[in-house]
Design an enzyme around this catalytic site. Structure first.
Site, PDB file in Angstrom:
ATOM      1  N   ASN A   1      46.209  17.813  31.032  1.00 48.28           N
ATOM      2  CA  ASN A   1      46.842  18.211  30.229  1.00 48.28           C
ATOM      3  C   ASN A   1      47.938  19.093  30.823  1.00 48.28           C
ATOM      4  O   ASN A   1      48.709  19.237  30.241  1.00 48.28           O
ATOM      5  CB  ASN A   1      46.105  17.892  28.851  1.00 48.28           C
ATOM      6  CG  ASN A   1      45.737  19.592  28.674  1.00 48.28           C
ATOM      7  OD1 ASN A   1      44.936  19.741  29.425  1.00 48.28           O
ATOM      8  ND2 ASN A   1      46.019  19.998  27.198  1.00 48.28           N
TER       9      ASN A   1
ATOM     10  N   GLU B   1      32.752  37.100  35.666  1.00 45.12           N
ATOM     11  CA  GLU B   1      31.989  37.313  36.894  1.00 45.12           C
ATOM     12  C   GLU B   1      32.737  37.633  38.351  1.00 45.12           C
ATOM     13  O   GLU B   1      32.768  38.510  38.581  1.00 45.12           O
ATOM     14  CB  GLU B   1      31.335  36.663  37.387  1.00 45.12           C
ATOM     15  CG  GLU B   1      29.703  37.016  38.292  1.00 45.12           C
ATOM     16  CD  GLU B   1      28.812  35.365  38.051  1.00 45.12           C
ATOM     17  OE1 GLU B   1      28.167  35.000  37.415  1.00 45.12           O
ATOM     18  OE2 GLU B   1      28.879  35.568  39.764  1.00 45.12           O
TER      19      GLU B   1
ATOM     20  N   CYS C   1      41.525  50.077  36.717  1.00 46.35           N
ATOM     21  CA  CYS C   1      40.924  48.584  36.979  1.00 46.35           C
ATOM     22  C   CYS C   1      40.117  47.012  35.717  1.00 46.35           C
ATOM     23  O   CYS C   1      40.507  47.634  34.463  1.00 46.35           O
ATOM     24  CB  CYS C   1      39.510  48.398  38.437  1.00 46.35           C
ATOM     25  SG  CYS C   1      38.474  48.917  37.201  1.00 46.35           S
TER      26      CYS C   1
ATOM     27  N   CYS D   1      14.487  34.851  16.535  1.00 46.32           N
ATOM     28  CA  CYS D   1      14.145  34.541  14.949  1.00 46.32           C
ATOM     29  C   CYS D   1      14.869  34.093  13.919  1.00 46.32           C
ATOM     30  O   CYS D   1      15.054  32.777  13.707  1.00 46.32           O
ATOM     31  CB  CYS D   1      13.073  35.790  13.944  1.00 46.32           C
ATOM     32  SG  CYS D   1      12.114  36.392  15.290  1.00 46.32           S
TER      33      CYS D   1
END
Lengths: 619, 401
Positions: free
Chosen positions: A61, A123, A161, A176
């Protein structure tokens, strides 16, 4: 050459520089296709493309260099083919590879006039940032999410940077919340994906990144119970393939475990208590609906329909895993199945189990379409935003090539209300953060003959003697600390023994109390050096700055009474103030990795400091 | 599907063919069907942004683009990728070497061919689901009826007189109109959507949203709420009113500028230069001032006049900028046409889907500054434009009384 007229007319002398230049584009996806088209049409002499990905239907698309027949092929290679046709005078080199591969070392980056990022993850951006700083090559960074887009320029020593500012890491949830007290659909989705699917079909690891174990000590008893639940599930796993398997799993996680939770009365004092489900009852209800409902991804399934999909998908996955096991040679690691948003079976399983769990806890159920987005971290993407952003990126590239870095801008798109005032928000690039752990370091190449040089050569000859370091410092590689005053075992070892080869990085951390140096990052370049010369050679003069003094800055007010955090005080007129407010809002919107939670939240963090003042942290 | 329509000379003397009845019916049937699973898969990433309903509006849209240079290339690419129903391109020019600088739908092999017909097959390949048509005649010979079938008309890189002629016709056929153009580092997008209603959704704010004007051209016309996921969502419909290009070109800056010296100082000189260019085109007939001294002198005089008319401070029209603007006239630079084609297509998509604020009404782009200011240029009457709006009858047609 006919194609030159307009670029010459508008770019003047810049055009011949562009024709003779080499540029690198990292990524050939949404931004990459648009960026490549711009670079090729403008006439950049040589363009390198690096992308490890292959083409998918959902790319079509917007990634307009790709067609239906290109699905599953390499993005980098197809992009080169398609865009090459736009200007036969341009040379394109495409690499179907990971930019982190060793072949793309600092010298490789150094060979380019400008590097353009067209990436979709944090990353890789961090990595390219690091390499461009080391190579001292200007980097044009960009990103888009939906209608939002931004471009900025990174140049060592001159601008911020990528790591000068804090980058939001993907959201994680307390264990939990996922295992005992969910309150939102996303909690149930993470449960289905990272707990249940993994326990049954994957390797059970306790450290899925989506689960945050830092509250461990407080809920030790509960965590112990949860561990027992996981164990019981592992036992049930052994019945995979039997007729009864779906029922066994269902009764464990949707009945037994729920009943156990429900018995912990304190948990439900302020929360809605969960209600267990009944396998046989639902079986009856579901008799009418087939499993074809699984293909209806736009509608929210009923409880009975979710049940059908659960039973059907767990059988499909069981069969697949059994087949995989049968065809795996003895001695090899046992095969597993893991979640992939484009793997229909795992998606159906996660959707059904997430909805069943939601129902149990009184949380609204979601359509498969929505669950796929949340579980798969899908970022909505369109052609127009990428087109605008890539255009702005090349415009900043022109500034870099003209040596007019100060005229380059950080630009945000300003959709929505912006179309009544200004469609872009340009601002001058910011100065580097003096405390940045990545760029406010000294960096240089170090030539090392790794067949001869020992760590002692580095420590004594180079650092102490040549560079004037004292006694208190450490030498570190990616693997860990190689030397510090207490650790001298490695001094006689040669570099390869320590895992340091050509193209590695070594960081020297100065630990002196008085006026320590900033960190020194050495990019190791492996070369044979003549026997009679030193095995370590510094090719370029290097002076290492000292760390800035750490004086706590007094809090400044901005006239409205709110305390601003470290922002330089300067006179601002109304327009500038508005602009800055919009920028603060914008900075949160372009997300590299979408948060696992639902909100792409602004990165304004309101933090009540100890004395009650509200500090606005406008990273 | 063959994107080009053969261009026999019809009896009316133009190269416009008679409508292809059979083809239209097939297309109409295809588009009458609701969005398929395949389409949802293809458009997945954009449906996740604007929803299936907006996508359904996009897929039946019929768009006209007049003149096919670099900016139009970009807009066409973006619109076709988004899945519009049909795209018609009209261009009477042929492909020259200059067109190869910044246009990517055409190549050396197309030199000498009609620009629309040369580009159409490549545009079609971007998305076989879109009905792409090429027409080669002179657009100025077409009356208002020609524009009736289209949901949006886009006219690019044309001179002022041609633009206003097309705009006059689109007003009569009640069709939303965009004019856009690029000159090297500079460019613009102008919108005349006549009267445009759009919807926004937001969390219900604490204060009540009133049905009332928000600006000289925009008002809130309806407010409703619904519950979703336990939250209360407010759905607001707004209406924006527009002016045709001819009027906009002789309109001042809005009152909030004229009262504010600081704001006036920040107005881009590009606004002045564009108006000067349009006036130049009106009076000279020629499209662009040449490098002849007389032309440059005339243009500079016009620019100084216009700058004064806008009530802008003299020192914000620098000769350096004038030089740069003149130097860039007629040029096409890929990153600039990419930005403009992107912004233009996005606005059209928003208009079709009736979501989000559209350009109101003149967007300027300065590629040297990466700035894109938007100015609302409407004639100022004694009575605010809101009350000037022609009444719209029940079937959405404008009553011209």
């Amino acid at each position: 050459m006919g194609r030159d007229r307009y670029p010459k007319q508008s770019l003047g002398s810049l055009y011949s520089r562009i024709k003779d230049s080499r540029v690198l584009m990292v990524g050939a996806g949404g931004i990459g296709c648009e960026l490549l088209k711009n670079l090729v049409l403008t006439g950049f002499g040589e363009i390198h493309i690096v992308d490890l990905d292959t083409i998918d239907l959902s790319n079509l698309n917007r990634q307009f260099l790709f067609r239906h027949e290109h699905i599953k092929k390499s993005k980098a290679l197809v992009a080169k083919e398609s865009a090459g046709r736009f200007n036969p005078n341009v040379k394109i080199e495409a690499h179907h590879a990971n930019i982190k591969d060793p072949q793309f070392n600092v010298d490789y980056f150094k060979s380019f006039a400008v590097v353009f990022n067209a990436l979709d993850n944090l990353e890789a951006r961090r990595h390219v940032n690091k390499m461009c700083l080391a190579a001292d090559v200007a980097l044009v960074e960009s990103g888009t999410t939906g209608f939002n887009g931004q471009v900025s320029v990174i140049k060592k020593g001159k601008t911020e940077c990528y790591d000068c500012t804090h980058k939001a890491t993907p959201k994680s949830f307390p264990v939990c919340t996922i295992r005992s007290t969910p309150s939102q659909p996303i909690h149930c989705i993470v449960w289905g994906k990272s707990y249940l699917l993994t326990e049954i079909f994957g390797t059970s690891e306790d450290d899925s990144p989506e689960l945050d174990h830092s509250e461990d000590s407080e809920n030790r008893k509960e965590l112990e119970k949860l561990r027992q639940e996981s164990q019981a599930l592992k036992t049930i796993r052994q019945s995979m393939g039997s007729e009864d398997f779906p029922r066994l799993v269902f009764n464990k996680v949707f009945k037994e475990d729920i009943e156990r939770l429900r018995s912990m009365e304190e948990m439900w004092k302020t929360r809605k208590a969960p209600h267990a489900l009944d396998y046989d009852g639902l079986s009856q209800e579901a008799l009418g609906s087939g499993s074809a409902i699984a293909q209806q991804d736009q509608v929210t399934w009923t409880l009975a329909e979710n049940f059908s999909v659960f039973v059907d998908s767990i059988r499909r996955l069981s069969n697949r895993l059994e087949d995989l096991r049968a065809s795996t040679e003895a001695g090899n690691a046992p095969p597993i199945l893991s979640f992939d948003k484009d793997d229909v079976d795992t998606l159906d399983f996660v959707a059904a189990t997430a909805n069943l769990r939601s129902y149990i806890f009184g949380i609204e159920m979601k359509s498969k379409f929505d669950i796929k987005q949340m579980a798969g971290n899908i970022i909505p993407a369109i052609a127009t935003t990428n087109a605008m952003t890539a255009g702005l990126a090349v415009l900043q590239g022109f500034k870099i090539m003209r040596d007019e870095l100060d005229k380059a801008k950080t630009v945000f798109l300003n959709p929505g209300k912006g179309l009544t005032e200004r469609a872009t928000l340009p601002e001058p690039p910011r100065a580097p953060n003096p405390d940045c752990p990545v760029c406010s370091v000294a960096q240089t190449r170090l030539i090392v003959d790794t067949s001869r040089a020992t760590l002692n050569d580095l420590v004594e000859d180079f650092l102490k003697l040549q560079m004037g370091y004292g006694e208190e410092f450490s030498v570190n590689s990616d693997a860990g600390t190689l030397y510090d005053p207490e650790l001298d075992d490695n001094l006689s070892k040669k570099f390869p023994e320590l895992g340091v080869n050509g193209d590695s990085f070594i960081t020297i951390i100065d630990e002196e109390d008085e006026n320590p140096r900033v960190n020194l990052v050495l990019a190791i370049s492996d070369q044979s050096l003549p026997e009679d010369s030193k095995p370590i050679h510094l090719p370029e003069k290097l002076s290492i700055a000292r760390k800035p003094k750490q004086t706590p800055a007094p809090p400044e007010t901005n006239g409205n009474g709110a305390v601003t955090n470290g922002a330089a005080k300067r006179k601002r007129d109304v327009n500038e103030a508005e602009l800055e407010d919009e920028l603060i809002r914008k900075r949160g919107k372009v997300v590299e990795e979408p948060s696992k939670g639902l909100q792409n939240g602004d990165s304004i963090i309101l933090d009540d400091s100890a004395d009650g003042a509200i500090v606005i942290d406008d990273d | 599907m063959d994107g080009t329509v053969p261009a026999p000379t019809a009896s009316n003397g133009t190269s416009f063919p008679a409508p292809d009845a059979a083809g239209e019916t097939v297309a109409a049937i295809a588009q009458a069907q609701t969005i398929s699973a395949d389409e949802i898969a293809l458009y997945d990433r954009q449906i996740r942004l604007w929803g299936v309903q907006a996508q359904e509006k996009i897929r039946t849209a019929n768009i006209l683009i007049v003149s096919m240079k670099a900016l139009a290339n970009e807009a066409a690419k973006n619109l076709v990728l988004s899945g519009i129903g049909s795209l018609t391109i009209v261009d009477s020019e042929v492909v020259t070497e200059d067109d190869l600088c910044s246009q990517f739908f055409i190549s050396e092999a197309d030199l000498g061919k009609n620009r629309a017909q040369a580009a159409a097959p490549q545009i079609q390949k971007l998305n076989p689901r879109v009905n792409v048509k090429a027409l080669t005649g002179n657009i100025l010979l077409q009356g208002p009826d020609f524009y009736n079938p289209y949901d949006v008309v886009i006219a690019t890189d044309l001179d002022f007189t041609t633009l206003t002629t097309i705009n006059a016709a689109t007003r009569l056929s009640n069709t939303p109109f965009y004019a856009a153009g690029a000159h090297g580092f500079y460019g613009y997008i102008f919108a005349d959507l006549i009267s445009h209603d759009y919807n926004i959704e937001r969390d219900k704010p604490n204060m009540e949203t009133l049905i009332r004007p928000e600006s000289a051209t925009r008002s809130i016309i309806s407010v409703s709420t619904k519950k979703e996921s336990g939250k209360t969502i407010e759905m607001v419909t707004k209406r924006e009113l527009y002016s045709p290009l001819l009027l906009a070109n002789s309109s001042p800056l809005p009152p909030e500028y004229l009262r504010n010296r600081r704001k006036l100082k920040l107005v881009s000189p590009l606004l002045t230069c564009l108006r000067a260019l349009w006036d130049y085109q009106k009076e000279s007939g020629a499209t662009l001032p040449s490098h002849q001294h007389a032309d440059l002198h005339r243009f500079t005089t016009l620019a100084t006049e216009k700058h004064k008319e806008f009530q802008l401070p003299a020192d914000t029209l620098k000769s350096e900028f004038l030089r740069s603007f003149l130097q860039n006239l007629g040029s096409e630079l890929a990153p600039v046409t990419a930005f403009l084609g992107g912004q233009l297509a996005q606005d059209v998509i928003n208009v079709l889907g009736k979501r989000l604020q559209p350009i109101q009404n003149l967007l300027l782009f300065n590629g040297e500054e990466s700035s894109a200011p938007v100015y609302a240029l409407h004639p100022i009457f004694d009575v605010p434009i809101l009350l000037q709006a022609p009444a719209v009858n029940g079937s959405g047609q404008i009553n011209i009384d």
